[in-house]
Design an enzyme around this catalytic site. Sequence first.
Site, PDB file in Angstrom:
ATOM      1  N   SER A 144      31.617  57.321  56.007  1.00 46.06           N
ATOM      2  CA  SER A 144      32.139  58.383  55.000  1.00 46.06           C
ATOM      3  C   SER A 144      33.247  58.741  55.719  1.00 46.06           C
ATOM      4  O   SER A 144      33.664  59.734  56.176  1.00 46.06           O
ATOM      5  CB  SER A 144      31.194  59.391  53.644  1.00 46.06           C
ATOM      6  OG  SER A 144      31.359  58.946  52.879  1.00 46.06           O
ATOM      7  N   TYR A 157      26.656  67.006  52.284  1.00 43.46           N
ATOM      8  CA  TYR A 157      27.091  65.504  52.270  1.00 43.46           C
ATOM      9  C   TYR A 157      28.290  66.192  53.619  1.00 43.46           C
ATOM     10  O   TYR A 157      28.617  64.893  54.235  1.00 43.46           O
ATOM     11  CB  TYR A 157      27.131  64.460  51.565  1.00 43.46           C
ATOM     12  CG  TYR A 157      27.630  63.355  51.243  1.00 43.46           C
ATOM     13  CD1 TYR A 157      26.434  62.064  52.234  1.00 43.46           C
ATOM     14  CD2 TYR A 157      28.639  62.608  50.746  1.00 43.46           C
ATOM     15  CE1 TYR A 157      26.765  61.203  52.174  1.00 43.46           C
ATOM     16  CE2 TYR A 157      29.026  61.449  51.651  1.00 43.46           C
ATOM     17  CZ  TYR A 157      27.489  60.111  52.066  1.00 43.46           C
ATOM     18  OH  TYR A 157      27.694  59.094  51.803  1.00 43.46           O
TER      19      TYR A 157
END
Length: 259
Positions: A144, A157
């Site tokens: 990501s 995250y």
Amino acid sequence: MTNPAPMNTTHQQRSAVVTGASTGIGEATVRALAADGWRLFAVARRAERLERLAAETGAVAVAADIAEDDDVARLLGEVEAGGGIDTLVNIAGGARGTDWVAESKTEDWEWMLRVNVVGTMKITRAFLPMLRATGHGTVLNLTSVAGLVAYEGGGGYNAAKFAERGMTRALRLEEAEHNVRVIEVLPGLVKTEEFSLRRLGGDAEAAEKVYAGVEEPLTSEDIADIVRYAVSVPHHVNLDEIVVRPVAQAAAHKLIRRG
């Protein structure tokens, strides 16, 4: 995106394990590769959804948790019995919570590190001997842009995706001598069925606000098409790192919302 030529016509039918296949990008990737004639093992924890996907695509459904050693061993055995693979596509992952570090929930961080990092490590470790043995193996990790730039409320995250990215880059260095290419795809804002919904604890209204006013966020199919292309180009070509965002997301801190 134009379909590339086959990797090498002297090789047998291309074959892959795709994790996270019960929804979103993983499911779309199974569909994209199946349409190109790949032999596939679709892996996720939700057996019912996998069975429906298998019925539609011809993939072999394997219900498994990639962070559980017994499940990984069982998956490896099923793939060996099914003829093996030359490609591992690690899509499984996810986010939980948007708390700042000062209010972080330990269980959220542990889940994100387990799924994104430890799970990816375990399944990659298990399949590397098989991928090396082909002489032309491929590992693709979906990370990501959260692994590139940190942001408030993203600490857990960010930590997981920075770690997964670090592991991916180390793997590329370690496996080059075995002719295993290692690809990383780093998406920005992708509107999927479950990502934001899960991250926000099932709050559908809050999840929808993530995409509010963004005219064309990326879709699962957009990313699946990029994955399909990256693993299908001739093996001597390695698309090391592919960062992909919608045009509306010029950078992590700049997202155009209209209306």
